[in-house]
Motif scaffolding. Structure first.
Motif, mmCIF file in Angstrom:
data_model
loop_
_atom_site.group_PDB
_atom_site.id
_atom_site.type_symbol
_atom_site.label_atom_id
_atom_site.label_comp_id
_atom_site.label_asym_id
_atom_site.label_seq_id
_atom_site.Cartn_x
_atom_site.Cartn_y
_atom_site.Cartn_z
ATOM 1 N N ASP A 84 21.912 14.064 -126.148
ATOM 2 C CA ASP A 84 21.813 13.983 -127.598
ATOM 3 C C ASP A 84 20.503 13.255 -127.870
ATOM 4 O O ASP A 84 20.289 12.149 -127.340
ATOM 5 N N MET A 97 18.206 15.247 -135.480
ATOM 6 C CA MET A 97 19.123 14.944 -134.389
ATOM 7 C C MET A 97 19.520 16.283 -133.782
ATOM 8 O O MET A 97 19.778 17.238 -134.511
ATOM 9 N N SER A 98 19.550 16.348 -132.458
ATOM 10 C CA SER A 98 19.945 17.612 -131.836
ATOM 11 C C SER A 98 20.472 17.387 -130.434
ATOM 12 O O SER A 98 20.325 16.314 -129.850
ATOM 13 N N ALA A 99 21.085 18.427 -129.917
ATOM 14 C CA ALA A 99 21.569 18.430 -128.543
ATOM 15 C C ALA A 99 20.563 19.212 -127.710
ATOM 16 O O ALA A 99 20.045 20.234 -128.152
ATOM 17 N N SER A 101 20.161 20.869 -123.907
ATOM 18 C CA SER A 101 20.800 21.208 -122.638
ATOM 19 C C SER A 101 19.724 21.470 -121.593
ATOM 20 O O SER A 101 18.854 22.316 -121.794
ATOM 21 N N ASN A 131 19.788 9.392 -127.368
ATOM 22 C CA ASN A 131 20.900 8.674 -127.990
ATOM 23 C C ASN A 131 22.078 8.544 -127.037
ATOM 24 O O ASN A 131 22.747 7.525 -127.009
ATOM 25 N N ASP A 132 22.302 9.595 -126.239
ATOM 26 C CA ASP A 132 23.418 9.576 -125.299
ATOM 27 C C ASP A 132 23.271 10.736 -124.319
ATOM 28 O O ASP A 132 22.530 11.684 -124.584
ATOM 29 N N ARG A 134 25.117 13.718 -123.214
ATOM 30 C CA ARG A 134 26.191 14.563 -123.760
ATOM 31 C C ARG A 134 27.042 15.150 -122.640
ATOM 32 O O ARG A 134 28.261 15.184 -122.719
#
Length: 162
Positions: A84, A97-99, A101, A131-132, A134
């Motif tokens: 994230d 903000m986005s994911a 992969s 942020n993290d 995922r």
């Protein structure tokens, strides 16, 4: 006198033997190689860590496209790895903000990915925050170890941090 020779001098008045000089030359060569490898960059040099390096960015159309160098320094393959991310604008405010992969990451493998980090020009982006983590999957991999062993760096004006 070679710099390495000066560091490992014999006591005053005692000449260095041929075998001692050969060992010293080997040690100096190994030290130079290690120094050179360390200078290659954080995406290559950190075993036991997942390293992420923001290596480049350019504005493509109306988006900021970044190049990320990622390395799985674990001794185990990751079948899926995702993050994230949060993007900060030039004033330091959260803008996107986005994911992200990264997919499968074999053990010890370095990969290069290109992705859009923001829906604006790169000069309007000040920083990217991981942020993290995922997703972190792999046989025998503790998912918590992915965040705990994540190291970030940036070669450009846009910062990358945890």
């Amino acid at each position: 006198m070679h710099q390495c020779d000066a560091t490992f001098r014999q006591p005053k008045g005692q000449p260095m033997s041929g075998s001692s000089r050969a060992r010293l030359t080997s040690l100096c060569a190994a030290a130079a190689l290690a120094t050179g490898l360390a200078a290659i960059g954080p995406a290559i040099a950190a075993d036991g860590q997942i390293t992420l390096e923001l290596n480049g960015a350019s504005t493509v159309g109306s988006a900021c496209q970044a190049t990320l160098v990622a390395r799985n320094g674990f001794d185990k393959a990751l079948s899926d790895f995702g993050l994230d991310i949060v993007v900060f604008d030039a004033a330091g405010g959260v803008s996107d903000m986005s994911a992200l992969s990264l997919g499968a990451m074999p053990a010890g493998k370095t990969r290069v990915l290109r992705f859009n980090i923001a829906k604006r020009a790169c000069d309007k982006v000040s920083a990217v925050l991981v942020n993290d983590v995922r997703t972190c999957k792999g046989e025998g991999v503790d998912p918590a170890s992915c965040l705990a062993n994540l190291k970030t760096s940036s070669r450009i004006d846009i910062g990358l941090s945890l």
